[in-house]
Design a protein around this motif. Structure first.
Motif, short mmCIF file in Angstrom:
data_model
loop_
_atom_site.label_atom_id
_atom_site.label_comp_id
_atom_site.label_asym_id
_atom_site.label_seq_id
_atom_site.Cartn_x
_atom_site.Cartn_y
_atom_site.Cartn_z
N UNK A 56 -26.44 -73.02 30.47
CA UNK A 56 -26.89 -72.43 31.73
C UNK A 56 -28.37 -72.07 31.74
N UNK A 57 -29.05 -72.09 30.59
CA UNK A 57 -30.47 -71.76 30.58
C UNK A 57 -31.36 -73.01 30.48
N UNK A 108 -31.48 -69.03 18.66
CA UNK A 108 -30.50 -69.95 19.25
C UNK A 108 -29.13 -69.75 18.60
N UNK A 109 -29.11 -69.63 17.27
CA UNK A 109 -27.85 -69.46 16.56
C UNK A 109 -27.16 -68.14 16.91
N UNK A 110 -27.96 -67.14 17.27
CA UNK A 110 -27.36 -65.86 17.64
C UNK A 110 -27.05 -65.78 19.13
N UNK A 111 -27.39 -66.85 19.87
CA UNK A 111 -27.06 -66.91 21.30
C UNK A 111 -27.85 -65.96 22.17
N UNK A 112 -29.04 -65.60 21.76
CA UNK A 112 -29.85 -64.63 22.50
C UNK A 112 -30.73 -65.36 23.52
N UNK A 113 -30.07 -65.76 24.62
CA UNK A 113 -30.73 -66.58 25.63
C UNK A 113 -31.97 -65.95 26.23
N UNK A 114 -31.94 -64.64 26.49
CA UNK A 114 -33.09 -63.98 27.10
C UNK A 114 -34.32 -64.05 26.23
#
Length: 431
Positions: A56-57, A108-114
């Motif tokens: 989604x990003x 990226x691996x931690x999913x921290x999109x912001x």
């Protein structure tokens, strides 16, 4: 008493009378590294994000890159035009960018999109201007041999091909570790830039104003009819480029094509062939029709993408291989057009205007539209309809190409036998 425009023209440094083999090789290495940096992450970052749970990003990533292309190039272009040698600006930008890239794999691996979006935005603030600055450095040192520019620029294409082959061979097309490759190459280029031949600021010593920060000193070029039409068509074509950059790798993945990074590098490999035909095309077709070919070919390219979803995957590969015409006869010839018509005192800012239009304003619109269509239509429909879910997205570049063809053929006036007429600075006797 001379005007500030006349002072700017007088302040422009004298380029070398000729380019030697050693200097040409140094420019070649610069171009290769510049595009190796970009190609190592930009081509498959969409696929990487989708594979790592962040689809989604994707659109937002490319939109922020485009916003950075609007904000940053004009500022750093003004610095290169007026205060600092261009090679120093290039070096600092790549060193900072390389350091930023080192933090991205873990995020990226931690999913921290912001945080990913924030760091990519800051990275792009430093990277985007380097494309125009590298062009300006090359044009300055080629001096009277500027027709050699396509042969120097082709090594940038080879750098992108090398990036795709390297990332694909390492199995990093969809891995966050592709950012590590970018970091290493960016740091190498940052250090190398400081060894390049000196490229002095062309308007050094001329009084500075706020207008220089936003590049307003180059805006007078839009009073020229052809320059305005050129930029309108560049803007429309950049929308197609934004859709391609944002979702081409994701589309190839949806088709089931393996080793996406290597397949996409075929497009850059085709550039090697087509870029060498630019001098011939300019001589026999002229600037207008050479640029026309690069612009409208984007429509044909996306028509092939559209047809490929019916099971004819080879059409998608052919569309990738059209990258040579789409980019060489759009980006490279466009840069050559600006170099011929823009006065030396604002040439860096004029090249930055081109980057801003392509990677900035048009890319914001193209990536934003594509992102909205992907999130609303494509992503929900992938499971049921497969790759054909991308069809509504492909309508965007098809319409843009059609509008461009009408505007360019109808309003750009140019006789190739007369050549291009340089646009004079305001306040000069020719103005």
């Amino acid at each position: 008493m001379s005007t500030s425009s006349e002072a700017a023209a007088a302040a422009a440094p004298t380029p070398p009378a000729s380019v030697g083999a050693g200097r040409a090789i140094r420019l070649v290495v610069m171009m290769m590294l510049e595009f190796l940096v970009q190609g190592s992450w930009f081509a498959t970052v969409g696929l990487m994000l989708a594979t790592n749970g962040l689809p989604t990003i994707i659109g937002t990533t490319f939109t922020l890159a485009a916003v950075a292309a609007i904000i940053s190039p004009m500022f750093l272009g003004a610095l290169a035009d007026r205060f600092f040698p261009s090679q120093q600006v290039l070096g600092v930008a790549h060193v900072v960018g390389g350091v930023i890239m080192l933090f991205l794999p873990g995020l990226v691996r931690s999913g921290r999109g912001g945080l990913i979006l924030l760091l990519l935005f800051v990275y792009c603030l430093f990277f985007q201007p380097t494309l125009g600055i590298a062009n300006s450095i090359a044009f300055f040192h080629l001096s009277s041999n500027r027709t050699l520019f396509p042969y120097v620029r082709v090594f940038g294409t080879l750098g992108w091909v090398l990036a795709g082959v390297l990332v694909g061979a390492l199995g990093l097309s969809a891995s966050p570790d592709l950012f590590r490759v970018t970091a290493v190459v960016s740091l190498i280029l940052g250090a190398y830039a400081f060894t390049l031949p000196n490229t002095p600021a062309p308007a050094k010593g001329v009084s500075f104003s706020l207008a220089d920060v936003v590049g307003a000193k180059a805006f007078f070029l839009f009073r020229n009819r052809n320059f305005l039409i050129f930029f309108c068509c560049v803007f429309m074509t950049s929308i197609s480029l934004a859709v391609y950059n944002s979702y081409a790798s994701t589309y190839l993945g949806a088709l089931g094509i393996e080793n996406v990074a290597a397949v996409m590098s075929l497009g850059q490999l085709s550039e090697v062939v087509f870029i060498l035909t630019i001098p011939w095309a300019l001589k026999h077709l002229g600037m207008k029709w050479s640029l026309f070919g690069g612009m409208v070919m984007w429509g044909i390219r996306f028509a092939l993408f559209y047809a490929a979803s019916g099971g004819n995957h080879w059409m998608a590969v052919v569309a990738i291989c059209l990258h040579g015409i789409c980019n060489d006869f759009f980006l490279v010839v466009g840069a050559m057009y600006i170099d011929e018509v823009a006065p030396a005192a604002v040439r860096s800012q004029a090249q930055s205007l081109l980057i801003m239009a392509i990677s900035g304003v048009g890319a914001v619109i193209g990536s934003s539209l594509a992102g909205q269509v992907y999130n609303a239509v494509v992503s929900p429909g992938l499971e049921s309809t497969g790759a054909s879910a991308f069809h509504p997205m492909f309508a965007i570049p098809l319409i843009a190409a059609a509008v461009t063809a009408v505007v360019w053929t109808g309003f750009f006036r140019y006789n190739r036998h007369d050549g291009l007429t340089p646009i004079p600075m305001p306040g000069t006797s020719a103005d």
